[in-house]
Design a protein around this motif. Structure first.
Motif, short mmCIF file in Angstrom:
data_model
loop_
_atom_site.label_atom_id
_atom_site.label_comp_id
_atom_site.label_asym_id
_atom_site.label_seq_id
_atom_site.Cartn_x
_atom_site.Cartn_y
_atom_site.Cartn_z
N TYR A 52 0.92 -1.27 -0.02
CA TYR A 52 0.11 -0.15 0.07
C TYR A 52 1.01 1.36 -0.06
N ARG A 54 -1.22 4.47 0.26
CA ARG A 54 -2.05 5.27 1.22
C ARG A 54 -2.66 3.96 2.31
N ASP A 55 -2.19 4.05 3.54
CA ASP A 55 -2.52 3.16 4.62
C ASP A 55 -2.92 3.60 5.91
N ALA A 56 -3.74 4.73 5.80
CA ALA A 56 -4.16 5.35 7.14
C ALA A 56 -4.67 4.30 7.99
N ASN A 57 -5.52 3.36 7.68
CA ASN A 57 -6.16 2.38 8.59
C ASN A 57 -5.16 1.57 9.54
N ALA A 58 -3.88 1.38 8.60
CA ALA A 58 -2.82 0.90 9.64
C ALA A 58 -2.10 1.76 10.54
N GLY A 59 -2.58 3.05 10.48
CA GLY A 59 -1.74 4.14 11.27
C GLY A 59 -0.54 4.34 10.48
N HIS A 79 1.75 -5.44 4.32
CA HIS A 79 1.02 -6.21 5.11
C HIS A 79 1.22 -7.69 4.90
N ASP A 195 -4.09 -1.81 -2.91
CA ASP A 195 -4.28 -0.53 -2.63
C ASP A 195 -5.35 0.35 -3.61
#
Length: 197
Positions: A52, A54-59, A79, A195
């Motif tokens: 990814y 853009r990976d804001a869900n993973a912080g 991931h 992604d």
């Protein structure tokens, strides 16, 4: 019927043979033979390596130009996910090598008690998980680790997707059959099909 919570499966086969012919030395009107075979069924795993930007869900906030540009670093997150079916695993380790011009940033986490680490001499990312219970990711949450890498494309990467991570390989021991378990996932590139952004 089979349920996803079933564990330590065995297959039993019974064979019975009868013959109307009897050797002279045996009294009787037929010959009968019976054999039974019980086999343990090895477990199965499902391993994935996903990339990814853009990976804001993973912080994780990855930085750099996207699409990547020659000579400028761009960060990506990887991931690793693992599901385990029907048997317990021991000594589970997941590893993959970083290609040229890709570096480990030190950002790593997991939903387990251990997390990935980087081995500089071998350029490998290594996640030493240890024990993995039966049904992990099937009847409860899958194991997942996330780590960040930074890629700096060179002229050789121009016009093509740049490798971010080599093939990911799982090795473990099946506790029920006492046999080796291996699984793998293809390498990750800047194509990033997982992604959606």
């Amino acid at each position: 019927g089979f349920r996803v919570s079933d564990r330590n499966l065995t297959l039993k086969a019974t064979a019975r043979m009868e013959s109307p012919t009897v050797p002279d030395s045996i009294s009787g009107d037929r010959t009968i033979g019976v054999a039974e075979l019980t086999s343990k069924v090895a477990g199965q795993t499902s391993l994935a390596a996903l990339g990814y930007f853009r990976d804001a869900n993973a912080g994780i906030i990855n930085q750099g130009p996207m699409p990547p540009r020659i000579g400028i670093a761009t960060q990506f997150s990887v991931h690793w996910t693992l599901k385990n079916f029907t048997t317990d695993l021991a000594d589970a380790v997941i590893r993959a090598q970083l290609p040229a011009n890709v570096r480990w940033t030190g950002v790593a986490s997991s939903n387990d008690s251990t997390k990935p680490r980087y081995d500089d001499p071998t350029r490998e990312v290594i996640w030493e998980i240890g024990a993995v219970s039966v049904g992990r990711g099937v009847i409860n949450g899958q194991l997942e680790a996330v780590f960040q890498v930074e890629a700096t494309p060179t002229i050789t990467n121009k016009g093509r997707f740049m490798p971010l991570l080599g093939e990911t390989v799982l090795t473990a021991r099946d506790m029920f059959t006492d046999s080796a378990v291996t699984d793998s996932a293809p390498g990750v590139t800047t194509e990033l099909p997982d992604d959606a952004t």
